[in-house]
Design a protein around this motif. Structure first.
Motif, PDB file in Angstrom:
ATOM      1  N   UNK A 175       4.925   1.136   9.258  1.00 58.18           N
ATOM      2  CA  UNK A 175       5.124  -0.173   9.879  1.00 58.18           C
ATOM      3  C   UNK A 175       4.577  -1.293   9.021  1.00 58.18           C
ATOM      4  N   UNK A 176       3.463  -1.039   8.350  1.00 58.76           N
ATOM      5  CA  UNK A 176       2.943  -2.012   7.394  1.00 58.76           C
ATOM      6  C   UNK A 176       3.893  -2.133   6.208  1.00 58.76           C
ATOM      7  N   UNK A 177       4.437  -1.009   5.753  1.00 59.98           N
ATOM      8  CA  UNK A 177       5.440  -1.056   4.691  1.00 59.98           C
ATOM      9  C   UNK A 177       6.635  -1.917   5.102  1.00 59.98           C
ATOM     10  N   UNK A 184       3.727  -2.090  -2.640  1.00 61.12           N
ATOM     11  CA  UNK A 184       4.015  -3.185  -1.722  1.00 61.12           C
ATOM     12  C   UNK A 184       2.777  -4.033  -1.461  1.00 61.12           C
ATOM     13  N   UNK A 185       1.635  -3.393  -1.274  1.00 59.99           N
ATOM     14  CA  UNK A 185       0.391  -4.132  -1.088  1.00 59.99           C
ATOM     15  C   UNK A 185       0.055  -4.974  -2.313  1.00 59.99           C
ATOM     16  N   UNK A 186       0.158  -4.355  -3.490  1.00 57.19           N
ATOM     17  CA  UNK A 186      -0.275  -5.030  -4.712  1.00 57.19           C
ATOM     18  C   UNK A 186       0.578  -6.242  -5.029  1.00 57.19           C
ATOM     19  N   UNK A 187       1.863  -6.171  -4.729  1.00 57.74           N
ATOM     20  CA  UNK A 187       2.722  -7.292  -5.110  1.00 57.74           C
ATOM     21  C   UNK A 187       2.476  -8.526  -4.252  1.00 57.74           C
ATOM     22  N   UNK A 188       1.865  -8.378  -3.076  1.00 58.63           N
ATOM     23  CA  UNK A 188       1.563  -9.560  -2.264  1.00 58.63           C
ATOM     24  C   UNK A 188       0.075  -9.906  -2.255  1.00 58.63           C
ATOM     25  N   UNK A 189      -0.799  -8.909  -2.430  1.00 58.67           N
ATOM     26  CA  UNK A 189      -2.228  -9.144  -2.201  1.00 58.67           C
ATOM     27  C   UNK A 189      -3.097  -8.967  -3.434  1.00 58.67           C
ATOM     28  N   UNK A 191       2.545   6.680   1.394  1.00 60.67           N
ATOM     29  CA  UNK A 191       3.916   6.974   0.982  1.00 60.67           C
ATOM     30  C   UNK A 191       4.797   5.749   1.080  1.00 60.67           C
ATOM     31  N   UNK A 192       6.016   5.885   0.583  1.00 61.33           N
ATOM     32  CA  UNK A 192       6.981   4.801   0.667  1.00 61.33           C
ATOM     33  C   UNK A 192       6.705   3.646  -0.274  1.00 61.33           C
TER      34      UNK A 192
END
Length: 245
Positions: A112-114, A148-153, A142-143
């Protein structure tokens, strides 16, 4: 569709996860319906923005049965493909040719965070909960979760959340660059639609700007001179549309 609702108003497609009894945990069926809704929005030239929401509970991750069956035999075809389908729910949202916004209330956990991170922008409630959740159930993320985290945060927040399982609320998510704005719960969807309306007013332009945005902000980015070239053609198109005969 039985687990996802889809509606279009004034150029904004709203995709709502609709399984509140399990806090919108992604089943295989919901994942397929989510992909179908995303592709429906993409194929509608009148849609200039997509808002993804889960109402009171954004998304509690993947349903445990998908993870359990995959864990029993990770290379068994059905189990493997079911987990791929869950991944495809958010990779599809993240790749359709329409600007996307996640309107997040409640918890965004694991897959859901993904899903929230896969969108182009996030508008959240101050009390929203962003947590990886993988370590808490003893599995590796996974996924493409860490990507995904690194590209925004950035690296520090990715380490805190991805390595150490730190939870972030909506207000902190804005401070960290994970979300754009934080609001009272009752105002989140309206705030997301207010942002979406600017793109929805001109769907053709919104889609062309989106392509440039994703190319120029992809991991590794582009040199300035390359970005100038990327933007040149669509800008010429927009100028001719505005001022041409």
């Amino acid at each position: 569709m039985t687990e996802v609702r889809y509606e279009v108003t004034e150029g904004i497609a709203t995709i709502t996860l609709a399984a509140p009894e399990r806090r919108n945990a992604l089943s295989v069926e919901m994942s397929r319906e989510l992909m179908d809704a995303a592709r429906t929005a993409e194929s509608d030239a009148g849609v200039g923005a997509v808002v993804v929401t889960g109402g009171e509970h954004f998304c509690a991750g993947a349903v445990r049965s998908v993870l359990t069956e995959t864990g029993k035999d990770p290379v068994e075809d059905t189990a493997y493909r079911d987990l791929e389908t869950v991944y495809a729910a958010f990779t599809t949202i993240g790749s359709i040719d329409v600007p996307t916004i996640a309107a997040v209330r409640g918890a965004a956990v694991g897959a859901g965070l993904n899903l929230a991170l896969s969108t182009d922008l996030r508008v959240v409630s101050r009390s929203a909960r962003f947590l990886p959740g993988f370590a808490q159930i003893g599995i590796h993320p996974g996924g493409g979760h860490l990507h995904l985290l690194h590209r925004v945060a950035g690296r520090e927040a990715t380490a805190a959340m991805g390595l150490f399982g730190e939870e972030v609320d909506g207000t902190s998510a804005v401070d960290l660059g994970i979300a754009w704005s934080a609001h009272e719960d009752a105002d989140v969807e309206d705030a997301a639609r207010a942002v979406a309306a600017r793109a929805a007013a001109d769907p053709d332009l919104a889609r062309r700007v989106l392509r440039s945005f994703r190319r120029e902000t992809a991991p590794g980015g582009l040199a300035w001179d390359a970005a100038v070239e990327v933007e040149h053609s669509p800008q010429m198109w927009s100028l001719r549309r505005k001022h041409g005969a």
